[in-house]
Design a protein around this motif. Structure first.
Motif, PDB file in Angstrom:
ATOM      1  N   ARG A   1       6.203  11.103  -1.184  1.00  0.00           N
ATOM      2  CA  ARG A   1       6.265   9.462  -0.922  1.00  0.00           C
ATOM      3  C   ARG A   1       5.490   8.708  -0.377  1.00  0.00           C
ATOM      4  O   ARG A   1       5.480   8.988   0.765  1.00  0.00           O
ATOM      5  CB  ARG A   1       7.427   9.344  -1.090  1.00  0.00           C
ATOM      6  CG  ARG A   1       8.458   8.956  -2.143  1.00  0.00           C
ATOM      7  CD  ARG A   1       8.023   7.793  -3.532  1.00  0.00           C
ATOM      8  NE  ARG A   1       9.256   6.677  -2.973  1.00  0.00           N
ATOM      9  CZ  ARG A   1      10.492   6.219  -3.143  1.00  0.00           C
ATOM     10  NH1 ARG A   1      10.453   7.116  -3.500  1.00  0.00           N
ATOM     11  NH2 ARG A   1      10.426   5.297  -3.330  1.00  0.00           N
ATOM     12  N   SER A   2       4.560   7.558  -0.756  1.00  0.00           N
ATOM     13  CA  SER A   2       4.053   7.068   0.523  1.00  0.00           C
ATOM     14  C   SER A   2       4.562   5.609   0.451  1.00  0.00           C
ATOM     15  O   SER A   2       5.369   5.091  -0.604  1.00  0.00           O
ATOM     16  CB  SER A   2       2.920   6.540  -0.021  1.00  0.00           C
ATOM     17  OG  SER A   2       1.871   5.355   0.390  1.00  0.00           O
ATOM     18  N   PRO A   3       5.278   5.339   1.781  1.00  0.00           N
ATOM     19  CA  PRO A   3       6.162   3.693   2.551  1.00  0.00           C
ATOM     20  C   PRO A   3       4.795   2.576   2.033  1.00  0.00           C
ATOM     21  O   PRO A   3       5.625   1.961   1.658  1.00  0.00           O
ATOM     22  CB  PRO A   3       5.425   3.748   3.122  1.00  0.00           C
ATOM     23  CG  PRO A   3       4.652   5.012   4.381  1.00  0.00           C
ATOM     24  CD  PRO A   3       4.718   6.064   3.330  1.00  0.00           C
ATOM     25  N   GLN A   4       3.711   3.052   1.794  1.00  0.00           N
ATOM     26  CA  GLN A   4       2.749   1.642   1.397  1.00  0.00           C
ATOM     27  C   GLN A   4       2.857   2.048  -0.456  1.00  0.00           C
ATOM     28  O   GLN A   4       2.604   3.041  -0.786  1.00  0.00           O
ATOM     29  CB  GLN A   4       1.438   1.713   1.970  1.00  0.00           C
ATOM     30  CG  GLN A   4       1.288   1.964   3.419  1.00  0.00           C
ATOM     31  CD  GLN A   4       0.253   2.307   3.691  1.00  0.00           C
ATOM     32  OE1 GLN A   4      -0.494   2.964   3.233  1.00  0.00           O
ATOM     33  NE2 GLN A   4      -0.453   1.412   4.336  1.00  0.00           N
ATOM     34  N   THR A   5       2.761   0.714  -0.523  1.00  0.00           N
ATOM     35  CA  THR A   5       2.281   0.390  -2.524  1.00  0.00           C
ATOM     36  C   THR A   5       0.829   0.438  -2.020  1.00  0.00           C
ATOM     37  O   THR A   5       0.280   0.324  -1.317  1.00  0.00           O
ATOM     38  CB  THR A   5       2.622  -0.436  -3.213  1.00  0.00           C
ATOM     39  OG1 THR A   5       1.676  -1.488  -2.589  1.00  0.00           O
ATOM     40  CG2 THR A   5       3.906  -0.995  -2.720  1.00  0.00           C
ATOM     41  N   ALA A   6      -0.105   1.000  -3.126  1.00  0.00           N
ATOM     42  CA  ALA A   6      -1.198   1.464  -2.416  1.00  0.00           C
ATOM     43  C   ALA A   6      -2.252   0.704  -1.644  1.00  0.00           C
ATOM     44  O   ALA A   6      -2.078  -0.521  -1.351  1.00  0.00           O
ATOM     45  CB  ALA A   6      -2.241   1.384  -3.983  1.00  0.00           C
TER      46      ALA A   6
ATOM     47  N   TRP B   1       2.862   7.319  -4.381  1.00  0.00           N
ATOM     48  CA  TRP B   1       2.939   8.199  -4.117  1.00  0.00           C
ATOM     49  C   TRP B   1       1.736   8.548  -3.646  1.00  0.00           C
ATOM     50  O   TRP B   1       0.522   8.097  -4.685  1.00  0.00           O
ATOM     51  CB  TRP B   1       3.316   8.877  -5.337  1.00  0.00           C
ATOM     52  CG  TRP B   1       4.877   9.727  -5.825  1.00  0.00           C
ATOM     53  CD1 TRP B   1       5.443  10.861  -4.870  1.00  0.00           C
ATOM     54  CD2 TRP B   1       5.709   8.787  -6.052  1.00  0.00           C
ATOM     55  NE1 TRP B   1       7.093  10.155  -5.434  1.00  0.00           N
ATOM     56  CE2 TRP B   1       6.609   9.394  -6.313  1.00  0.00           C
ATOM     57  CE3 TRP B   1       6.090   7.634  -6.735  1.00  0.00           C
ATOM     58  CZ2 TRP B   1       8.188   8.966  -6.589  1.00  0.00           C
ATOM     59  CZ3 TRP B   1       6.448   6.895  -8.025  1.00  0.00           C
ATOM     60  CH2 TRP B   1       8.087   7.622  -7.811  1.00  0.00           C
ATOM     61  N   SER B   2       0.807   9.332  -3.369  1.00  0.00           N
ATOM     62  CA  SER B   2       0.383   9.944  -2.709  1.00  0.00           C
ATOM     63  C   SER B   2      -0.448  11.424  -2.932  1.00  0.00           C
ATOM     64  O   SER B   2       0.684  12.099  -2.318  1.00  0.00           O
ATOM     65  CB  SER B   2      -0.516   9.633  -1.047  1.00  0.00           C
ATOM     66  OG  SER B   2      -0.044  10.500  -0.156  1.00  0.00           O
ATOM     67  N   LEU B   3      -1.833  11.685  -3.217  1.00  0.00           N
ATOM     68  CA  LEU B   3      -1.611  12.604  -3.537  1.00  0.00           C
ATOM     69  C   LEU B   3      -2.952  13.203  -2.658  1.00  0.00           C
ATOM     70  O   LEU B   3      -4.111  11.883  -2.252  1.00  0.00           O
ATOM     71  CB  LEU B   3      -3.036  12.431  -5.717  1.00  0.00           C
ATOM     72  CG  LEU B   3      -3.755  13.829  -5.615  1.00  0.00           C
ATOM     73  CD1 LEU B   3      -2.329  14.592  -6.472  1.00  0.00           C
ATOM     74  CD2 LEU B   3      -5.051  13.483  -6.272  1.00  0.00           C
ATOM     75  N   ASP B   4      -2.249  14.280  -2.012  1.00  0.00           N
ATOM     76  CA  ASP B   4      -3.131  15.195  -1.310  1.00  0.00           C
ATOM     77  C   ASP B   4      -4.320  15.781  -2.551  1.00  0.00           C
ATOM     78  O   ASP B   4      -3.829  16.633  -2.607  1.00  0.00           O
ATOM     79  CB  ASP B   4      -2.037  16.014  -0.482  1.00  0.00           C
ATOM     80  CG  ASP B   4      -3.157  16.661   0.531  1.00  0.00           C
ATOM     81  OD1 ASP B   4      -4.390  16.579   0.242  1.00  0.00           O
ATOM     82  OD2 ASP B   4      -2.604  17.154   1.452  1.00  0.00           O
TER      83      ASP B   4
END
Ligand code: ADP
Length: 610
Positions: free
Chosen positions: A106-111, A95-98
């Protein structure tokens, strides 16, 4: 007399300039050094301000991280997420944090490779790891802007996140061309600009991501330079003011030095003046009393200075009224304008010839000790009276006898005539002796008396003087002579020595009104032959024993005792003995007689020394 100003070895202005340069050089160097120190302080405080901004940015970053931590744990615990893993989903869900809104998506990429606040939580099922949840904030200008908003940054401070040589700022991403941000502050060059930067690592130590606070180098440089020039300018201003002050006051310092030297010189001169000098101010207080004044009066300067003259100088008020005071030195027309006044100090009378000259703050008095002159003057006046008396008596006798012989000579018996002629002879001899004494005194005073020095027989002289004296005494007086068996010869003038002995014998007879024994002695002692004339007459009080050898001095100036004399006899004795290199003195027990002694050198000794 105005004391001379001390001579100067170099021109004053040259010396002054050299002194000012010497004074200014270290001050200028010190001002420059202080300027450097102020600039460095300014840089240090710029670093401290950057560090404070960095601390605040760190706080903002931590507040960003905490929801990421909580979100990662919460997501890892969700049933849905666990089921995803159990049912063959990808092993890592991200998950990316805004950072602006704090929302997760949800992020399509892992970090992604460039991210901060990366939080990983393992998802377990029955003790086995089934997957991993990752929450991160992507590294972007937006993230930097969000942090900048939360942090309390100093004015002109910029926040950035560095990742290796990449520097993400709120404006965009630039490259770090030179230097590396450090915790203690360092200079870096990025995107073509120079910065001062402090930075701190984010997350684990291995992470290459750093939070950085920047300030443009030119801003710090200009603040440091302003601080430097402010201090240098202030220092130089102070130096200039000091120099100007030194320049302005140096002439008066020089003048006061010269006047101090002049004053000291004047004091030294005053201390070596033979006349007594003192200053009495307008209030009658003595302000100065020189050494001669102390010596003449016996009044010490520390006992007299700063005290009223009327209290310290006996009889000052009457004395001061008599002293002539001139307005300028030399105004007094002649010496007679000095007043002669008596001063009685501790029972001693001192006569002073004193004058005064007004000075701005009082009167300066100068005086001489004229006690001796005064005493001599008194004695001279006494002498005139004495001599008049001494002349009148024999002259009256002579006149009377001569008149009697002239008028009644035929009627007188031959015995009476003989007696009158005898009186004429005795009185004219007395007059001749008196004249002789006066003439001799004149010769002694002028130094024209000739005295020979040759060996003579003292014993013979003593016998001759005693025989002559015996003819002049009555029955109540005996004259004894004591002479040792062997006597050396005396070096001197026999006739003058006889005159001294005769004088002393005459006095012994004269001042023994009731007769008695007169002893005339002579003896040799060491290199001297000592003559003694001892009588049992009136004697001489101790305080007068020295003075009777002074010219004109008599114990009984008014002839109250009826014993005549000129006051010259002992003076003549003293001077004659002195001229033969001897000395004379008296010892006396008042009322029981006196012993006069004089010594003359023995002839052998004189011959040897010659
Ligand atoms: P004068 O002519 O008065 O005798 P001198 O000079 O001989 O003068 O003596 C000075 C003074 O000394 C005298 O006036 C006298 O008072 C004192 N004097 C001198 N000889 C004697 C003495 N033998 N005994 C006492 N007094 C003396």
């Amino acid at each position: 007399m105005k004391p001379h100003a001390p001579t100067r070895t170099r021109p004053g202005s040259l010396r002054l300039t050299a002194a000012l340069v010497l004074l200014a050089t270290p001050l200028v160097v010190a001002a420059w050094g202080l300027g450097g120190y102020a600039a460095q302080r300014e840089r240090n405080s710029a670093d401290a301000r950057l560090t404070r901004s960095l601390d605040s940015a760190g706080g903002a970053y931590r507040s960003l991280v905490s929801p990421a931590d909580a979100a990662a744990s919460r997501l890892a615990g969700q049933k849905r997420v666990q089921l995803d893993f159990l049912h063959g989903g990808p092993p890592v869900l991200a998950w990316s944090l805004d950072p602006r809104t704090g929302r997760l998506s949800r992020s399509p990429q892992t970090a992604p490779p460039s991210a901060v606040a990366v939080r990983r939580v393992d998802v377990l099922s029955k003790g086995h790891r089934i997957g991993q949840v990752v929450v991160f904030a992507p590294l972007s200008s937006g993230l930097v802007r969000a942090l900048s908003r939360r942090a309390l940054l100093g004015p002109r401070h910029e926040l950035a996140v560095a990742e290796g040589r990449k520097l993400v700022t709120s404006q965009g991403t630039v490259r770090i061309d030179a230097g590396t941000p450090s915790e203690s502050g360092s200079d870096i060059r990025a995107g073509g600009s120079r910065y001062r930067a402090v930075g701190t690592g984010l997350g684990r130590a291995a992470s290459r991501v750093e939070l950085v606070v920047l300030e443009r180098g030119s801003v710090i440089d200009s603040a440091a330079s302003t601080a430097r020039w402010r201090v240098v300018g202030l220092g130089l201003g102070l130096v200039l003011a000091l120099l100007a002050l030194a320049y302005a006051v140096s002439p008066s310092i020089a003048r006061s030095r010269v006047s101090r030297q002049e004053r000291e010189q004047a004091e030294r001169v005053l201390a070596h003046v033979g006349d007594g000098v003192f200053l009495v101010d307008r209030d009658g207080v003595i302000r100065l009393w020189n050494q001669a004044a102390e010596a003449i009066t016996g009044l010490r300067s520390d006992a007299i200075c700063d005290r009223r003259a009327a209290e310290t100088i006996p009889g000052w008020e009457e004395i001061a009224a008599r002293i002539p005071v001139a307005r300028r030195p030399g105004d007094a027309d002649d010496a007679s304008s000095a007043e002669t006044v008596p001063l009685e100090v501790d029972g001693r009378e001192v006569w002073l010839s004193i004058t005064g000259v007004t000075l701005g703050e009082g009167i300066v008095y100068a005086f001489r000790d004229v006690t001796r002159e005064r005493r001599l003057e008194e004695l001279r006046a006494q002498f005139v009276a004495t001599i008049s008396h001494e002349l009148r008596t024999p002259l009256a006798s002579l006149h009377g006898a001569a008149l009697t012989l002239l008028e009644r000579g035929h009627d007188l018996s031959s015995r009476t005539r003989h007696e009158l002629l005898d009186m004429i002879s005795v009185q004219s001899k007395r007059l001749a002796d008196l004249v002789e004494e006066i003439l001799l005194t004149g010769q002694l005073d002028s130094g024209s008396l000739r005295v020979v020095t040759e060996p003579f027989d003292a014993e013979e002289l003593v016998w001759a003087a005693a025989s002559a004296a015996r003819l002049r005494v009555g029955d109540d007086t005996t004259i004894d002579v004591s002479v040792p068996a062997v006597m050396p010869k005396v070096a001197g003038d026999a006739a003058r020595t006889r005159q001294v002995l005769t004088n002393l014998l005459d006095n012994a007879i004269k001042y023994s009104p009731h007769g008695g024994r007169i002893e005339l002695g002579v003896e040799a002692d060491g290199g001297w032959v000592r003559f003694t004339v001892r009588d049992e007459g009136l004697g001489i009080p101790l305080g007068e024993q020295k003075r009777i050898f002074e010219k004109f001095y008599r114990l009984d100036p008014d002839h109250r005792r009826g014993i005549g004399g000129s006051g010259l006899g002992l003076y003549i004795c003293r001077e004659l003995v002195r001229s033969m290199n001897g000395r004379i003195w008296v010892e006396s027990d008042p009322g029981r007689g006196a012993t006069f002694t004089f010594e003359l050198p023995i002839a052998d000794r004189v011959a040897v020394s010659a």
